[in-house]
Design an enzyme around this catalytic site. Structure first.
Site, PDB file in Angstrom:
ATOM      1  N   CYS A   1      -0.474  -3.332  -1.112  1.00 36.36           N
ATOM      2  CA  CYS A   1      -1.818  -3.020  -1.615  1.00 36.36           C
ATOM      3  C   CYS A   1      -2.784  -4.194  -1.536  1.00 36.36           C
ATOM      4  CB  CYS A   1      -1.720  -2.467  -3.029  1.00 36.36           C
ATOM      5  SG  CYS A   1      -0.955  -0.827  -3.046  1.00 36.36           S
TER       6      CYS A   1
ATOM      7  N   LYS B   1      -6.892   4.515  -7.737  1.00 42.02           N
ATOM      8  CA  LYS B   1      -6.868   4.758  -6.286  1.00 42.02           C
ATOM      9  C   LYS B   1      -5.607   5.512  -5.892  1.00 42.02           C
ATOM     10  CE  LYS B   1      -5.019   0.110  -5.227  1.00 42.02           C
ATOM     11  NZ  LYS B   1      -3.738   0.495  -4.661  1.00 42.02           N
TER      12      LYS B   1
ATOM     13  N   ASP C   1      -3.354  -3.483  -8.992  1.00 41.27           N
ATOM     14  CA  ASP C   1      -2.147  -2.717  -9.349  1.00 41.27           C
ATOM     15  C   ASP C   1      -1.118  -3.490 -10.177  1.00 41.27           C
ATOM     16  OD1 ASP C   1      -3.532  -1.021  -7.700  1.00 41.27           O
ATOM     17  OD2 ASP C   1      -1.956  -0.786  -6.209  1.00 41.27           O
TER      18      ASP C   1
HETATM   19  N1  TIU Z   1       0.461  -1.584  -5.232  1.00 38.11           N
HETATM   20  C1  TIU Z   1       1.272  -1.533  -4.173  1.00 38.11           C
HETATM   21  O1  TIU Z   1       1.463  -2.520  -3.483  1.00 38.11           O
HETATM   22  N2  TIU Z   1       1.935  -0.329  -3.943  1.00 38.11           N
HETATM   23  C2  TIU Z   1       3.178  -0.245  -3.364  1.00 38.11           C
HETATM   24  O2  TIU Z   1       3.700   0.847  -3.191  1.00 38.11           O
HETATM   25  N3  TIU Z   1       3.778  -1.417  -3.058  1.00 38.11           N
HETATM   26  C3  TIU Z   1       5.061  -1.584  -2.612  1.00 38.11           C
HETATM   27  O3  TIU Z   1       5.400  -2.702  -2.248  1.00 38.11           O
HETATM   28  N4  TIU Z   1       5.889  -0.554  -2.599  1.00 38.11           N
END
Ligand code: TIU
Length: 223
Positions: free
Chosen positions: A165, A132, A27
């Site tokens: 994530c 995802k 991500d």
């Molecule tokens: N990619 C991921 O970690 N999604 C989140 O929403 N992370 C946050 O820390 N908000």
């Protein structure tokens, strides 16, 4: 299948075969790392994550040069929101909700500029990109099938955010039998305390979820 390589890691050395190891970038999207996206809408300072970019760029270049499998993930939802649980849409006090139009397009929606991976780490031909809907890379995706098809048994895990994530994916992977090495300077959190503790949680108890090492140790192993 070649000779195993070794990385100085916590809680002890991590051994891996480059032929069965994937570098996973979780991500690394504008929505989390740049202003005007999902991360900022949740009240976070996106500047906290930007220190991951340069170390991860070096790791990505080394992994490509070594011929490692490289897999990118992106959190996001279909334009019609059919894969977005109401619980996720309504959670919190976000200034912009998922699907709303922000300065970089619709927040966390597949195909939007803001939802894509930052330029510095853009995927190249031959690299898999897993979209995802959840925090973990396995949930409602082909990630597990891709790993099995490629014969991957070890994951070098990087990306954001460490306790969300990255952790969810490492926990999912660990339960499925994958050996995970988390690169400490290539994962980032909006919360410095969470960064430190999340990394400790991976390596504690003899490596309950996996191993942790700084990226120079991994780069040294690949040389
Ligand atoms: N990619 C991921 O970690 N999604 C989140 O929403 N992370 C946050 O820390 N908000």
């Amino acid at each position: 299948v070649g000779t195993p390589l070794t990385v100085g890691a916590r809680p002890y050395d991590f051994a891996f075969d480059p032929a069965t190891t994937a570098l996973v970038l979780i991500d690394m999207q504008r929505d989390f790392l740049e202003p005007g996206g999902f991360g900022e809408s949740l009240g976070n300072d996106v500047g906290q994550l930007r220190g991951t970019i340069e170390p991860l760029r070096a790791v990505l270049a080394a992994a490509r040069a070594a011929g490692l499998t490289v897999i990118h993930t992106r959190e996001g939802h279909l334009p019609d929101l059919s894969d977005l649980p109401a619980a996720k849409l309504h959670r919190g006090n976000a200034t912009l909700r998922i699907g709303d139009v922000g300065p970089k397009g619709r927040i966390l929606i597949r195909g939007e500029y803001g939802q894509d991976i930052i330029d510095e780490l853009a995927p190249i031909d031959g690299e898999t990109v897993i979209d995802k809907p959840g925090k973990g890379a396995f949930y409602a995706t082909a990630f597990g099938d891709v790993l099995r098809a490629k014969g991957i048994t070890s994951l070098v895990v990087t990306g954001v955010t460490t306790e969300v994530c990255v952790h969810t994916t490492v926990r999912e992977a660990n339960d499925r039998g994958y050996e995970c090495l988390v690169l400490s300077d290539c994962v980032g959190s909006y919360f410095p305390d969470f960064q430190r503790v999340a990394l400790e949680m991976v390596a504690a108890q003899g490596g309950i979820f996996g191993w942790v090492a700084p990226s120079p140790a991994f780069l040294a192993a690949l040389e």
